[in-house]
Design an enzyme around this catalytic site. Structure first.
Site, PDB file in Angstrom:
ATOM      1  N   CYS A  14       0.756  -1.251   0.172  1.00  0.00           N
ATOM      2  CA  CYS A  14      -0.047  -0.076   0.066  1.00  0.00           C
ATOM      3  C   CYS A  14       0.664   1.196   0.011  1.00  0.00           C
ATOM      4  CB  CYS A  14      -0.765  -0.036   1.289  1.00  0.00           C
ATOM      5  SG  CYS A  14      -2.124  -1.314   1.314  1.00  0.00           S
ATOM      6  N   PRO A  61      -4.686   8.932  -3.782  1.00  0.00           N
ATOM      7  CA  PRO A  61      -5.352   9.832  -4.679  1.00  0.00           C
ATOM      8  C   PRO A  61      -4.380  11.214  -5.048  1.00  0.00           C
ATOM      9  CG  PRO A  61      -6.942   9.034  -3.032  1.00  0.00           C
ATOM     10  CD  PRO A  61      -5.583   8.742  -2.575  1.00  0.00           C
ATOM     11  N   SER A  65      -1.300  11.697  -4.387  1.00  0.00           N
ATOM     12  CA  SER A  65       0.142  11.670  -4.489  1.00  0.00           C
ATOM     13  C   SER A  65       0.700  11.811  -5.814  1.00  0.00           C
ATOM     14  CB  SER A  65       0.726  10.366  -4.067  1.00  0.00           C
ATOM     15  OG  SER A  65       0.243   9.214  -4.531  1.00  0.00           O
ATOM     16  N   GLY A  66       0.123  11.557  -6.938  1.00  0.00           N
ATOM     17  CA  GLY A  66       0.313  11.723  -8.269  1.00  0.00           C
ATOM     18  C   GLY A  66       1.946  10.825  -8.226  1.00  0.00           C
ATOM     19  N   PHE A 107       2.741  -0.504 -15.763  1.00  0.00           N
ATOM     20  CA  PHE A 107       3.281  -0.753 -14.331  1.00  0.00           C
ATOM     21  C   PHE A 107       4.679  -1.345 -14.353  1.00  0.00           C
ATOM     22  CE2 PHE A 107       2.825  -4.895 -15.174  1.00  0.00           C
ATOM     23  CZ  PHE A 107       1.720  -5.856 -14.541  1.00  0.00           C
ATOM     24  N   GLU A 108       5.231  -1.534 -13.090  1.00  0.00           N
ATOM     25  CA  GLU A 108       6.673  -1.832 -12.813  1.00  0.00           C
ATOM     26  C   GLU A 108       7.364  -0.683 -13.307  1.00  0.00           C
ATOM     27  OE1 GLU A 108       7.806  -4.204 -11.079  1.00  0.00           O
ATOM     28  OE2 GLU A 108       6.510  -5.648 -10.810  1.00  0.00           O
ATOM     29  N   ASN A 147       7.212   2.407 -19.405  1.00  0.00           N
ATOM     30  CA  ASN A 147       8.553   2.396 -20.234  1.00  0.00           C
ATOM     31  C   ASN A 147       9.158   3.405 -20.456  1.00  0.00           C
ATOM     32  OD1 ASN A 147       7.790  -0.208 -19.989  1.00  0.00           O
ATOM     33  ND2 ASN A 147       7.577  -0.541 -22.046  1.00  0.00           N
ATOM     34  N   GLN A 200      15.438  14.883 -22.838  1.00  0.00           N
ATOM     35  CA  GLN A 200      14.671  13.449 -22.867  1.00  0.00           C
ATOM     36  C   GLN A 200      14.633  12.816 -24.034  1.00  0.00           C
ATOM     37  OE1 GLN A 200      10.886  13.491 -20.936  1.00  0.00           O
ATOM     38  NE2 GLN A 200      11.833  14.355 -18.715  1.00  0.00           N
TER      39      GLN A 200
END
Length: 665
Positions: free
Chosen positions: A225, A229, A231-232, A470-471, A474, A573
């Site tokens: 956890c 909401p 925290s972005g 997720f993780e 990319n 970037q």
């Protein structure tokens, strides 16, 4: 010999050039001390980073972690793994109804119980805690089965048990960005799919004895956890708080978390909350701490399961904490160390993804081949059509590279190496994008049938979409690969600062730097190809030459980028992405060369096919690497990049496409 053969005029010219360069060595991105990398044939020094990808940024070929291709399982470990693989595969093949569980968005309780009885909830938990005690390579093979049959249920298991893995991720990101800016962006996209608890990694023996046995058997289910909401992308902006009680025996936990995998079914939670911590100067500041929270403590509730695009059978829900009393002994590490707990779980969470997705791709290729061998169009089998053959070849190449990366990485981890952050990030990026490409092509080859739900491919496509997010998304992981690599190269350049102030009296230092750039191609190829198991097989010499060429050009490109942008490189970037793309392809080349060489040397039944796969991949990847690196200096490409930035800025300012509609309304 290298230095004496090096043209004296070029030496003097280069020294004069370097003495005029103002290298931005005091930038915070370059402040961490990392041992200087060595050439391929140099014996590694203690605490030296021998990561292959890290070496790329120094223009070096570190082959320690490549050759021979890992073979870390003993005969007993292989026998044990075989005992697990077939029953598990049969269970999912014959009893687990993935289509049903996707439709109803949960797994039947009796099926969950059956999976628990088979040990699926304790794969990597040590045997002394009732787990199966699999190492990383064995675990990777088991994740392939999950990926082959049901990625959603794989998330249930991964969110429960991928714990106790070791990593050095936090130190890397903290040194890259002391203000943790990039860290926030890396952690946020994946934190609700992370391994749930760090008990095995950071728990004391009492905590392990109390919780791990019941987690290993599935008697209790775990969740992780962190996400909130508001925290972005800023993990430090979480609002959940844990206040120490007046008697100092417990914390009072209040707050809420969202998008928590297993949130609605978990009994044990690893919860991250703000706690007041006094720093060295005596000032009290809020810092993140980590806690083991039991639902049985009271005050823990959850919301309704989220309605998701894919991985539907996994439970994802909000979790709320209302005056939950958490014993002091349930804190992981010291107050303020919660961010460390979170970050050190991340890196190893990625290695299993490449294994799972290689299982998904293998299944998709088998399904596609079965289709083209029986489907006729225009009087001929689809398998005889050139465009179909090209698709199948590309699908197979992507699978082979992903699988090669996965087991290369697992073998390195099992050997005790700790510097594999870059390889882990790359395997996640490459595996997730390759799996997406493979399922897309599989549906395309199946035609209208592939679009139908009964075919089953659309479920796989929906499940796969999350893996690029997720993780660590990319896009963020590409920046991570580039920035950490540049950090390593930047530290080396920092070592030249004093030499540049007095180039003539430090000629040996400068020539060592220059000579490494000029002579790497000749030195590396001669030391990479041969009959020893620490070398590439001669059948792959052309691929090795292509690999060395990429490494050489990559090192030069890195130096150019650093000298041109200095500390401002963090804002470049598009260039960072190109460096990352080149690194990803180069690592893929190295992995398949090592694997194919091992296949030849061991006379694997498919060695000829593997050589064909490796040489084909290297030929394509080699061209892409050089193309990306040219884009860092080519004026037309740079102008195009600037044009794209301008287009994006104007569209954002407009609130949508700026060009007027062809009809004017």
């Amino acid at each position: 010999k290298l230095y004496t053969n090096f043209n004296k005029t070029k030496q003097t010219s280069m020294i004069r050039f370097l003495s005029r360069v103002r290298v931005p060595v005091r930038s915070q991105i370059f402040t961490r001390h990392i041992a200087r990398t060595q050439t391929t044939d140099t014996k590694p020094q203690a605490n030296e980073n021998r990561s292959f990808v890290a070496g790329l940024f120094d223009g070096q070929l570190h082959t320690d972690q490549l050759f021979p291709y890992p073979d870390t399982l003993s005969a007993d470990q292989l026998d044990t793994l075989r005992l697990y693989v077939e029953p598990t595969d049969k269970f999912f093949r014959e009893e687990f109804n993935s289509a049903k569980y996707d439709e109803q968005a949960f797994v039947d309780p009796e099926m969950m119980e059956q999976a628990k009885r088979q040990g699926a909830f304790g794969l990597q938990i040590p045997e002394r805690y009732n787990g199966m005690g699999l190492n990383n390579t064995q675990y990777c093979r088991m994740t392939e089965i999950m990926g082959r049959h049901d990625l959603g249920f794989g998330i249930v298991l991964g969110a429960h048990q991928s714990i106790g893995l070791k990593g050095n991720f936090i130190s890397t990101l903290s040194h890259l960005y002391p203000n943790a800016e990039i860290v926030y962006h890396v952690v946020t996209p994946l934190r609700h799919f992370l391994p749930p608890i760090g008990i095995l990694l950071y728990g004391n023996e009492e905590q392990k004895e109390k919780y791990l046995p019941r987690l290993a058997t599935g008697e209790q289910v775990a969740a992780y956890c962190l996400t909130e909401p508001a925290s972005g992308s800023d993990a430090f902006s979480i609002k959940t708080r844990a206040e120490l009680s007046p008697d100092g025996k417990s914390y009072v936990l209040n707050g809420g978390k969202i998008w928590i995998s297993n949130g609605g079914i978990a009994d044990i939670f690893t919860v991250f909350a703000k706690t007041p911590v006094k720093d060295r100067s005596g000032i009290v500041k809020d810092r993140i701490s980590a806690f083991i929270v039991e639902r049985a403590f009271g005050g823990v509730t959850h919301g309704q399961p989220e309605k998701k695009m894919g991985i539907k059978c996994s439970n994802t829900a909000e979790v709320h904490f209302d005056n939950v009393k958490v014993p002091v002994e349930n804190r992981l590490l010291a107050e303020g160390d919660g961010f460390k707990v979170a970050m050190n779980i991340l890196n190893n969470g990625r290695f299993g993804m490449a294994g799972a997705l290689s299982g998904t791709m293998r299944m998709l290729i088998e399904r596609t081949v079965e289709h083209v061998r029986t489907r006729r169009q225009f009087g001929d089998l689809l398998s005889n059509f050139g465009v179909i053959q090209e698709k199948i070849a590309n699908m197979t190449l992507r699978h082979y590279v992903t699988e090669s990366m996965a087991y290369q990485l697992c073998g390195v981890m099992d050997s005790g190496v700790t510097e594999f952050q870059l390889e882990a990030a790359i395997s996640k990026v490459f595996g997730s994008e390759s799996a997406w490409m493979v399922v897309d092509e599989a549906i395309q080859i199946h035609g209208g049938m592939g679009f139908m739900r009964d075919c089953g491919l659309e479920r796989v496509l929906r499940d796969l979409r999350i893996f690029r997010i997720f993780e660590g998304s990319n896009e963020i992981l590409r920046l991570f690969v580039a920035l950490q690599g540049l950090q390593l190269a930047g530290v080396k350049l920092k070592g030249l600062e004093s030499a540049l102030k007095s180039p003539l009296s430090n000629a040996s230092t400068l020539l060592n730097f220059i000579g490494g750039r000029v002579g790497i191609h000749e030195v590396s190829v001669s030391h990479l190809v041969g009959s020893r198991d620490t070398m590439a097989d001669p059948l792959l010499r052309e691929s090795v030459e292509q690999l060395v060429r990429c490494v050489n050009h990559f090192g030069v490109a890195v130096e150019r980028v650093l000298m041109l942008h200095g500390k401002e490189v963090v804002h470049q970037q598009i260039k960072l992405r190109k460096l990352a793309e080149a690194a990803i392809d180069t690592y893929g080349m190295a992995a398949v060369v090592a694997r194919a060489s091992n296949a030849v040397r061991t006379q694997n039944a498919t060695w000829e096919h593997q050589v064909l796969l490796a040489t084909s991949w290297c030929q394509e990847a080699h061209e892409r690497v050089l193309w990306h690196l040219r884009g860092l200096r080519d004026s037309d490409t740079l102008n195009l990049d600037r044009s794209k930035v301008r287009i994006a800025e104007e569209v954002v300012a407009e609130g949508g496409p700026k060009a007027t509609h062809p009809l004017g309304f």
